[in-house]
Write an enzyme that holds these catalytic residues in place. Structure first.
Site, PDB file in Angstrom:
ATOM      1  N   ARG A 181       6.637 -27.644 -11.683  1.00  0.00           N
ATOM      2  CA  ARG A 181       6.906 -28.827 -11.486  1.00  0.00           C
ATOM      3  C   ARG A 181       8.175 -29.668 -11.752  1.00  0.00           C
ATOM      4  O   ARG A 181       8.664 -30.392 -11.270  1.00  0.00           O
ATOM      5  CB  ARG A 181       5.812 -29.662 -12.804  1.00  0.00           C
ATOM      6  CG  ARG A 181       6.142 -31.194 -12.886  1.00  0.00           C
ATOM      7  CD  ARG A 181       4.797 -31.748 -13.810  1.00  0.00           C
ATOM      8  NE  ARG A 181       4.582 -31.131 -14.909  1.00  0.00           N
ATOM      9  CZ  ARG A 181       5.067 -30.510 -15.913  1.00  0.00           C
ATOM     10  NH1 ARG A 181       6.261 -31.183 -16.315  1.00  0.00           N
ATOM     11  NH2 ARG A 181       4.266 -29.891 -17.061  1.00  0.00           N
TER      12      ARG A 181
ATOM     13  N   LYS B 102       6.572 -41.085   6.882  1.00  0.00           N
ATOM     14  CA  LYS B 102       6.943 -41.648   8.175  1.00  0.00           C
ATOM     15  C   LYS B 102       7.744 -40.761   9.151  1.00  0.00           C
ATOM     16  O   LYS B 102       7.713 -39.603   9.370  1.00  0.00           O
ATOM     17  CB  LYS B 102       7.242 -42.806   7.986  1.00  0.00           C
ATOM     18  CG  LYS B 102       6.595 -43.542   6.775  1.00  0.00           C
ATOM     19  CD  LYS B 102       5.126 -43.900   7.295  1.00  0.00           C
ATOM     20  CE  LYS B 102       4.267 -44.391   5.833  1.00  0.00           C
ATOM     21  NZ  LYS B 102       4.639 -45.366   5.051  1.00  0.00           N
TER      22      LYS B 102
ATOM     23  N   TYR C 280       6.109 -53.643   1.895  1.00  0.00           N
ATOM     24  CA  TYR C 280       4.903 -52.737   2.162  1.00  0.00           C
ATOM     25  C   TYR C 280       3.886 -52.935   1.185  1.00  0.00           C
ATOM     26  O   TYR C 280       4.197 -53.205  -0.001  1.00  0.00           O
ATOM     27  CB  TYR C 280       5.411 -51.381   1.992  1.00  0.00           C
ATOM     28  CG  TYR C 280       4.349 -50.404   2.034  1.00  0.00           C
ATOM     29  CD1 TYR C 280       3.748 -49.978   3.259  1.00  0.00           C
ATOM     30  CD2 TYR C 280       4.087 -49.727   0.916  1.00  0.00           C
ATOM     31  CE1 TYR C 280       2.827 -48.947   3.435  1.00  0.00           C
ATOM     32  CE2 TYR C 280       3.049 -48.497   1.060  1.00  0.00           C
ATOM     33  CZ  TYR C 280       2.572 -48.409   2.216  1.00  0.00           C
ATOM     34  OH  TYR C 280       1.397 -47.391   2.228  1.00  0.00           O
TER      35      TYR C 280
ATOM     36  N   ASP D 237      14.394 -49.350  -0.057  1.00  0.00           N
ATOM     37  CA  ASP D 237      13.415 -48.557   0.618  1.00  0.00           C
ATOM     38  C   ASP D 237      13.893 -48.430   2.175  1.00  0.00           C
ATOM     39  O   ASP D 237      13.954 -49.618   2.827  1.00  0.00           O
ATOM     40  CB  ASP D 237      12.106 -49.423   0.688  1.00  0.00           C
ATOM     41  CG  ASP D 237      10.921 -48.448   1.221  1.00  0.00           C
ATOM     42  OD1 ASP D 237      11.286 -47.605   2.250  1.00  0.00           O
ATOM     43  OD2 ASP D 237       9.659 -48.898   0.963  1.00  0.00           O
TER      44      ASP D 237
HETATM   45  C1  PLP Z   1       4.388 -46.117   3.866  1.00  0.00           C
HETATM   46  C2  PLP Z   1       5.461 -46.736   3.075  1.00  0.00           C
HETATM   47  C3  PLP Z   1       5.380 -46.388   1.651  1.00  0.00           C
HETATM   48  C4  PLP Z   1       4.620 -45.673   0.840  1.00  0.00           C
HETATM   49  O1  PLP Z   1       4.621 -44.262   1.417  1.00  0.00           O
HETATM   50  P1  PLP Z   1       3.419 -43.518   1.059  1.00  0.00           P
HETATM   51  O2  PLP Z   1       4.044 -42.108   1.502  1.00  0.00           O
HETATM   52  O3  PLP Z   1       2.295 -43.904   2.075  1.00  0.00           O
HETATM   53  O4  PLP Z   1       2.845 -43.326  -0.173  1.00  0.00           O
HETATM   54  C5  PLP Z   1       6.595 -47.182   1.221  1.00  0.00           C
HETATM   55  N1  PLP Z   1       7.412 -47.983   1.960  1.00  0.00           N
HETATM   56  C6  PLP Z   1       7.266 -48.346   3.232  1.00  0.00           C
HETATM   57  C7  PLP Z   1       8.246 -49.111   3.865  1.00  0.00           C
HETATM   58  C8  PLP Z   1       6.392 -47.421   3.955  1.00  0.00           C
HETATM   59  O5  PLP Z   1       6.003 -47.556   5.343  1.00  0.00           O
END
Ligand code: PLP
Length: 376
Positions: free
Chosen positions: A46, A193, A98, A168
């Site tokens: 962890r 992604k 998001y 982000d």
């Molecule tokens: C998908 C997404 C998230 C969240 O990520 P997860 O891997 O699904 O927890 C956060 N920000 C953006 C812009 C996203 O497309």
């Protein structure tokens, strides 16, 4: 080292124990110590795991930073960054966001006494005026999901002065946008992604060049424990090696799709930062080195037409998520952004007629033909 070289070499040294050229999947929870406290830097997975550490080193290097903390998902990375704040602290958040981030802020951290103001961060004067004595952080998503609105990272970071600026960077990826160079303090990704890139693993990362902020996020990572296992870390690392190649094709295909849609008589509006018609095209050219693979648009007609269209496509799968090699289509109001109240959605232009494409790296002629026949 340049970007593609870092993607392939940063953190990817030959395995010290065996010489394995590719970082092994260290499928272990614990590490044998020579004597109490005498070990090779790992005592419990962890806290640290060699496969995860290789991924953290690789991804930090891509953002031109020294420190990365990998997580089991993007929202776990977001939670760890927000987790460095305390009850009573205030966060200014870009309002087209998001859906899962909105839910985490409003429905989880809101209950713990953190305060969030969602606002249009394209208005930097308004952002400056929204700063209170308790404001500790700015949370920026750019380009936003799904409206592909841009926030001027440099201008907001200047307005924020000593506040923590978090970006982000999931949509642009470090291949097209480097928020830390523009004045941000920490970058978050859903590596699910583009970074993973093959729709086969869920993960997240928080990256910073600030040692104190890193220590605070690392403390969250170890204390709350939302870490990825070594298999997931390995898959993400493997995907990230081809990020540059994939992003070039995603952006090329997305530009062609956006131009095709914009010229089509059945299409109402197209949202893509690479289009000259995008209201922030100039900012996009300044802030990004490419425009990414996401295209949103509205069709003429009602929402039933939009839903029907989404079902007729052959190569664009109707699915949540984005950033994989395969093309996807989604209906944000009913899928990814369903957790945002309808009035709030409509205020942001996220109507029931909006469709969002994650343009993959298939042959562009096939993608255009698929769209053309579904529109016809
Ligand atoms: C998908 C997404 C998230 C969240 O990520 P997860 O891997 O699904 O927890 C956060 N920000 C953006 C812009 C996203 O497309």
């Amino acid at each position: 080292m340049k970007f593609s070289t870092k993607a392939i070499h940063a953190g990817q040294d030959a395995d010290p124990a065996t010489g394995a050229t590719i970082v092994p999947i260290y499928q272990t929870s614990t590490y044998t110590q020579e004597a109490v406290g005498v070990h090779k830097g790992f005592d419990y997975s962890r806290t640290a795991n060699p496969t995860r550490r290789a991924l953290e080193t690789q991804l930090a290097a891509l953002e031109n930073a020294r420190f990365g903390c990998a997580f089991a998902s993007g929202v776990a990375a977001t939670a760890a960054v927000i987790g460095v704040l305390s009850s009573g602290d205030h966060v200014i958040v870009s309002d087209d966001l998001y859906g899962g981030t909105y839910r985490l802020f409003s429905n989880v951290f809101g209950r713990y006494g953190l305060q969030f103001t969602y606002m249009d961060m394209t208005d930097v004067d308004a952002v400056r005026k929204a700063i209170r004595p308790s404001t500790k952080m700015m949370w920026i998503e750019t380009p936003t999901n799904p409206m592909l609105t841009l926030v001027d990272i440099k201008a907001v970071a200047e307005a924020a002065s000593d506040l923590i600026v978090a970006v982000d960077n999931t949509f642009a990826t470090p291949y097209f946008q480097l928020p830390l160079e523009l004045g941000a303090d920490v970058v978050v990704h859903s590596t699910t992604k583009y970074i993973g890139g093959h729709s086969d693993v869920v993960g997240g990362v928080a990256i910073t060049d600030d040692k104190d902020l890193y220590e605070a996020i690392k403390f969250q990572q170890n204390s709350a424990g939302g870490v990825p296992g070594p298999n997931d870390a390995w898959l993400t690392m493997r995907g990230a090696k081809t990020l540059a190649l994939r992003m070039r094709d995603h952006a090329k295909n997305a530009q062609a799709v956006a131009e095709f849609l914009e010229a089509h008589s059945q299409v109402d509006r197209v949202y893509y930062p690479g289009l000259r018609s995008h209201p922030q095209h100039e900012l996009a050219k300044r802030q990004m080195s490419g425009f990414g693979g996401m295209v949103s648009f509205t069709l003429k007609g009602d929402d039933a037409r939009a839903l029907g269209f989404a079902n007729q496509l052959k190569y664009f799968s109707l699915a949540e998520s984005l950033g994989g090699v395969e093309s996807l289509i989604c209906h944000p109001a009913r899928m990814t952004h369903g957790s945002i109240p309808k009035e709030e959605r409509e205020r942001r232009g996220l109507t029931d007629r909006l469709l969002r494409l994650s343009v993959g790296i298939e042959d562009i002629e096939d993608l255009i033909e698929d769209l053309r026949s579904a529109l016809g």
